[in-house]
Motif scaffolding. Structure first.
Motif, PDB file in Angstrom:
ATOM      1  N   LEU A  70     -36.044  -5.439  41.603  1.00  0.00           N
ATOM      2  CA  LEU A  70     -36.735  -6.492  40.852  1.00  0.00           C
ATOM      3  C   LEU A  70     -37.738  -7.253  41.699  1.00  0.00           C
ATOM      4  O   LEU A  70     -37.711  -7.175  42.933  1.00  0.00           O
ATOM      5  CB  LEU A  70     -35.697  -7.477  40.296  1.00  0.00           C
ATOM      6  N   SER A  71     -38.620  -8.004  41.027  1.00  0.00           N
ATOM      7  CA  SER A  71     -39.562  -8.853  41.739  1.00  0.00           C
ATOM      8  C   SER A  71     -38.778  -9.893  42.543  1.00  0.00           C
ATOM      9  O   SER A  71     -37.639 -10.192  42.232  1.00  0.00           O
ATOM     10  CB  SER A  71     -40.506  -9.534  40.757  1.00  0.00           C
ATOM     11  N   ARG A  72     -39.418 -10.425  43.578  1.00  0.00           N
ATOM     12  CA  ARG A  72     -38.715 -11.383  44.449  1.00  0.00           C
ATOM     13  C   ARG A  72     -39.049 -12.795  44.008  1.00  0.00           C
ATOM     14  O   ARG A  72     -40.203 -13.102  43.745  1.00  0.00           O
ATOM     15  CB  ARG A  72     -39.166 -11.202  45.889  1.00  0.00           C
ATOM     16  N   GLU A  73     -38.027 -13.639  43.968  1.00  0.00           N
ATOM     17  CA  GLU A  73     -38.261 -14.997  43.473  1.00  0.00           C
ATOM     18  C   GLU A  73     -37.936 -16.080  44.481  1.00  0.00           C
ATOM     19  O   GLU A  73     -38.488 -17.163  44.425  1.00  0.00           O
ATOM     20  CB  GLU A  73     -37.436 -15.229  42.201  1.00  0.00           C
ATOM     21  N   GLY A  74     -37.019 -15.828  45.389  1.00  0.00           N
ATOM     22  CA  GLY A  74     -36.662 -16.877  46.344  1.00  0.00           C
ATOM     23  C   GLY A  74     -35.977 -18.058  45.700  1.00  0.00           C
ATOM     24  O   GLY A  74     -36.166 -19.205  46.108  1.00  0.00           O
ATOM     25  N   ASN A  75     -35.170 -17.809  44.647  1.00  0.00           N
ATOM     26  CA  ASN A  75     -34.530 -18.901  43.903  1.00  0.00           C
ATOM     27  C   ASN A  75     -33.345 -19.513  44.625  1.00  0.00           C
ATOM     28  O   ASN A  75     -33.114 -20.705  44.564  1.00  0.00           O
ATOM     29  CB  ASN A  75     -33.971 -18.373  42.573  1.00  0.00           C
ATOM     30  N   CYS A  76     -32.518 -18.677  45.255  1.00  0.00           N
ATOM     31  CA  CYS A  76     -31.170 -19.129  45.593  1.00  0.00           C
ATOM     32  C   CYS A  76     -31.069 -19.749  46.981  1.00  0.00           C
ATOM     33  O   CYS A  76     -30.152 -20.508  47.251  1.00  0.00           O
ATOM     34  CB  CYS A  76     -30.176 -17.982  45.438  1.00  0.00           C
ATOM     35  N   ARG A  77     -31.977 -19.406  47.874  1.00  0.00           N
ATOM     36  CA  ARG A  77     -32.045 -19.947  49.248  1.00  0.00           C
ATOM     37  C   ARG A  77     -30.881 -19.498  50.140  1.00  0.00           C
ATOM     38  O   ARG A  77     -30.662 -20.086  51.201  1.00  0.00           O
ATOM     39  CB  ARG A  77     -32.136 -21.485  49.278  1.00  0.00           C
TER      40      ARG A  77
ATOM     41  N   ARG B  51     -35.295 -11.202  35.004  1.00  0.00           N
ATOM     42  CA  ARG B  51     -36.251 -10.255  35.574  1.00  0.00           C
ATOM     43  C   ARG B  51     -35.993  -8.826  35.098  1.00  0.00           C
ATOM     44  O   ARG B  51     -36.923  -8.105  34.755  1.00  0.00           O
ATOM     45  CB  ARG B  51     -36.215 -10.337  37.105  1.00  0.00           C
ATOM     46  N   VAL B  52     -34.726  -8.392  35.079  1.00  0.00           N
ATOM     47  CA  VAL B  52     -34.479  -6.996  34.682  1.00  0.00           C
ATOM     48  C   VAL B  52     -34.867  -6.798  33.226  1.00  0.00           C
ATOM     49  O   VAL B  52     -35.450  -5.774  32.847  1.00  0.00           O
ATOM     50  CB  VAL B  52     -33.018  -6.571  34.960  1.00  0.00           C
ATOM     51  N   CYS B  53     -34.588  -7.791  32.379  1.00  0.00           N
ATOM     52  CA  CYS B  53     -34.873  -7.660  30.948  1.00  0.00           C
ATOM     53  C   CYS B  53     -36.376  -7.671  30.698  1.00  0.00           C
ATOM     54  O   CYS B  53     -36.869  -6.977  29.816  1.00  0.00           O
ATOM     55  CB  CYS B  53     -34.186  -8.785  30.172  1.00  0.00           C
TER      56      CYS B  53
ATOM     57  N   THR C 105     -34.394 -16.390  29.361  1.00  0.00           N
ATOM     58  CA  THR C 105     -35.359 -17.275  29.992  1.00  0.00           C
ATOM     59  C   THR C 105     -34.590 -18.439  30.597  1.00  0.00           C
ATOM     60  O   THR C 105     -33.434 -18.675  30.252  1.00  0.00           O
ATOM     61  CB  THR C 105     -36.374 -17.786  28.945  1.00  0.00           C
ATOM     62  N   SER C 106     -35.225 -19.157  31.509  1.00  0.00           N
ATOM     63  CA  SER C 106     -34.624 -20.389  32.012  1.00  0.00           C
ATOM     64  C   SER C 106     -34.937 -21.487  31.018  1.00  0.00           C
ATOM     65  O   SER C 106     -36.103 -21.730  30.715  1.00  0.00           O
ATOM     66  CB  SER C 106     -35.207 -20.761  33.376  1.00  0.00           C
ATOM     67  N   THR C 107     -33.906 -22.136  30.503  1.00  0.00           N
ATOM     68  CA  THR C 107     -34.149 -23.190  29.532  1.00  0.00           C
ATOM     69  C   THR C 107     -33.690 -24.529  30.099  1.00  0.00           C
ATOM     70  O   THR C 107     -32.860 -24.573  31.002  1.00  0.00           O
ATOM     71  CB  THR C 107     -33.392 -22.935  28.210  1.00  0.00           C
TER      72      THR C 107
END
Lengths: 161, 581
Positions: B46-53, B161-163, B173-175
């Motif tokens: 998947l694309s990289r997001e850097g969300n979790c740290r 991302r996978v979906c 989505t993030s809501t």
């Protein structure tokens, strides 16, 4: 699953279409489109969001994500008069909670409800209005009311009934 | 992922010199020299997001720690992955996640399979320092395939991302925001109300138990314990090349014989093979294709055995439903045949038969519950469990999987060909169909049965085969729904100049289906795929129509492919689904 538009909404939809046409080809138009739609409909009903999603090719999930991220967007109908009760630090220490309680009592708002059943008032809390010298403060539509005490609330709201 | 034509840069990681292309991330560079950096939201597909740290590292000269999964390497960089600052931060990040996470690991379906749990152990969390309010949210259990438990979500967005990236469905989505943030479908709707295909790819990348397959193992145990029931099981082609991974074996290890032995020990009365039914599907689908070509039917014909794909078409593109083959999927052909042909032959009351299927797929659970699938007079397939659920059952039965002998499937519905076996890899249905359709159409023997052009992990594959008498059969194969959509759009635009198209919803096909053991990446896919073709080569028969049990079935009972009985039992129709899209 999908609701149909009521006749009275179709006129708003025509205006929304005109706005969409004026933005044709522009990227990142989602937020202005949502703002326009909310201006027209008063809030953002599900069927309007689905319509926007299809028109501008942004998945409905993402549209919903944006709508719920920003506090300026509303998924449920709002009252004709919007009360913003300041809960900032200065207002808080000068009794904003008691003022807020009184507003809820006057409007007969039960539980977590923020809008009265007759759609006359919507009550919101805000973090700071920016006039701490007048604390505690609330605004109704554009009008500011400062140095409030619960006893004043009833008369103020009466002007908007 | 990374392009070797990008100029190399030199950096040091934990004192080791490393030279990598300049578009590598620190995480990727570290992997090159065997330095492991813990990570969570990162996934190689998947694309990289850097969300979790979680993957933070110390970079000399930088004011703060950087997320190594998104930070690109540069010349002269000095990276430290294992300093007190890094270790303490990493641990705090995990502790903060745990502070808003249920503490029911012992009873969780993901126990010992959870990446958050593994990380907590790895970084040495021994207590939760932060106590406060936890997110409250309803579980979504309204569909038969996938359970969504937002309280276990850590907002890594792998499912989003996978979906979106793989399947193009954008269900998630993030809501909301802040403490109220929840990853989920629009309007808080259930997955059955939105355009979800139930492919289960989200369950295969979710690091926790926020997204899991619906557990149906209890129903299977209940059936096995009931002396009145005659419990038969079918195993899909892809299960045998992945199940071993749940018992510590290497990716793609072939465990057919041991799996059959395990199922017998669990108490199944007959252990059958979906490969047999896949051969039936080829009989019907192959003849349907030739019939459409000869009679000017709707072309291109598209496969309909991937239930995620069928949901996709019914929900988003109902106008192309006439392109779908009316042939039922192997699972459903098996189900209807076991409660009619097999029941009659063995003189068993079909009302007593419980038909269980082991699938690499979550959407198969949904498929089995479709109202139209009761042509046997009963529910054709009663219970569907995934490969992961089967592994759990084998463990619950205290079976020492590695020590099992190799056993054979039962006759007759356990007899199969290589054609049925390769159904589990993208291109496999096409290849099996070509093997049979060629011989049926031309009446000539096909010498080389390997159609290598339709094999492999390329997103969309095309080929043509000379069938003689002026018929050049043009075919296309796509996997993932994002690629499928490209072919659908081609059909809608009138540009799809093919006779036959195979679609598999999952990346790589069923071998990497939403019900398969994880973790999965392209190396795992390739290993499982290779095993599919290895099994194919070892089979006595490699063409579905040469399966002696299939020949007997048609000769003695079913009649001709597309004949009256076959039409009633083995074909179906699809209808639009109304969902929010």
């Amino acid at each position: 699953m999908e609701k149909k538009f009521a006749d009275r909404d179709l006129a708003c939809l025509t205006q929304l279409d005109e706005f969409l046409t004026s933005l044709e080809g522009e990227k990142g138009a989602l937020i202005p489109v949502l703002q326009k739609a909310q201006d027209l409909f008063g809030y953002l009903p599900m069927e309007v969001l689905v319509y926007i999603s299809r028109k501008i090719g942004v998945p409905i999930s993402r549209v919903y994500g944006v709508v719920t991220f920003y506090s300026q967007f509303h998924l449920v109908p709002r009252g004709r008069n919007v009360i913003r009760s300041c809960q900032g630090t200065a207002c808080h220490v000068r009794g904003a909670s008691a003022v807020m309680r009184e507003v809820r009592k006057c409007l007969e708002l039960e539980g977590g409800a923020a809008t009265t059943d007759n759609l006359r008032f919507t009550l919101e809390s805000v973090a700071c209005i920016g006039c701490c010298g007048l604390a505690p403060v609330m605004t109704v539509n554009g009008d500011t009311y400062g140095r409030l005490v619960p006893e004043k609330v009833g008369d103020i709201l009466e002007q908007y009934r | 992922m990374s392009d070797i034509t990008v100029p190399a840069v030199n950096l040091t990681i934990d004192g080791q010199k490393v030279s990598v292309p300049g578009n590598f991330t620190i995480l990727e560079a570290a992997r090159e020299i065997g330095v492991h950096i813990p990570h969570l939201c990162y996934h190689p597909d998947l694309s990289r997001e850097g969300n979790c740290r979680v993957c933070v590292v110390e970079l000399k000269g930088a004011r703060s720690l950087v997320a190594s999964c998104v930070y690109l390497v540069a010349d002269g960089m000095e990276v430290h992955t294992n300093t007190p600052w890094v270790r303490e931060t990493r641990k705090t990040v995990i502790e903060l996640m745990l502070a808003n996470h249920p503490e029911d690991c012992l009873f969780c379906v993901k126990n010992q399979r959870c990446e958050l749990q593994a990380l907590a152990a790895e970084v040495g969390v021994r207590q939760i320092r932060f106590r406060g309010e936890k997110r409250k949210a309803e579980k979504d259990t309204d569909n038969p395939a996938i359970v969504r438990d937002p309280e276990k979500c850590i907002l890594c967005t792998r499912c989003v991302r996978v979906c979106s990236e793989r399947q193009g469905l954008d269900v998630y989505t993030s809501t909301n925001r802040g403490f109220d943030s929840i990853v989920g479908p629009a309007f808080g709707l259930g997955l059955d109300k939105v355009a979800c295909s139930f492919c289960g790819q989200c369950t295969s990348v979710c690091p926790t138990a926020a997204l899991t397959e619906k557990d149906d193992t209890h129903e299977v145990w209940d059936a096995l314990a009931d002396p009145e029931k005659y419990v038969v099981v079918q195993t899909a082609p892809s299960v045998r090349v992945a199940l071993g991974e749940e018992f510590g074996m290497k990716s793609g290890g072939i465990v057919t014989g041991r799996m059959v032995a395990a199922l017998r020990r669990m108490g199944f009365d007959k252990v059958f093979d979906t490969d047999f039914a896949a051969d039936m599907t080829i009989m019907e689908e192959g003849h349907e294709l030739l019939h459409r070509i000869r009679t000017g039917g709707v072309l291109p014909m598209m496969t309909s055995c991937s239930p995620g794909w069928v949901n996709f078409v019914e929900t988003l593109y109902p106008e192309i439903l006439p392109h779908l083959s009316s042939a039922k999927s192997p699972q459903q052909m098996f189900g209807v045949t076991v409660k009619t042909y097999f029941a009659e032959r063995e003189k068993i009351d079909p009302a007593k038969i419980v038909s269980v299927s082991i699938m690499p797929c979550t959407a198969k659970k949904w498929e089995a519950r479709r109202p139209q699938f009761d042509d046997s007079g009963y529910r054709d397939v009663d219970i569907v469990i995934t490969t992961r659920e089967l592994a759990r059952m084998i463990k619950q039965a205290s079976i020492d999987f590695a020590a099992l002998p190799e056993e054979d499937y039962d006759a007759p519905m356990g007899i199969s060909t290589g054609g049925g076996q390769i159904f589990g890899a993208t291109g496999g249905v096409m290849e099996a169909a070509l093997r049979t359709a060629y011989e049926v159409h031309t009446g000539r023997k096909l010498d080389n049965v390997d159609f290598c052009e339709v094999r492999g992990l390329q997103g969309i594959k095309e080929s043509q085969v000379d069938f003689g008498n002026g018929l050049i059969l043009r075919v296309a194969v796509a996997h993932t729904l994002r690629n499928a959509r490209k072919l659908v759009e081609k059909i809608r635009a009138g540009d799809a100049d093919y006779h036959f198209i195979e679609i598999m919803a999952c990346p790589g096909g069923c071998i990497a289906g939403g019900g398969q053991p994880y973790p999965i990446d392209n190396d795992v896919r390739a290993a499982r795929m290779k095993s599919m073709y290895d099994i194919d080569v070892q089979k006595t028969y490699r063409k579905s129509h040469e399966n002696p049990a299939i020949i007997e079935l048609y000769d003695t009972w079913m009649g001709k492919p597309l004949g009256e009985r076959a039409h009633h039992l083995l074909h179906t129709r699809f209808a639009p689904q109304e969902r929010l899209k």
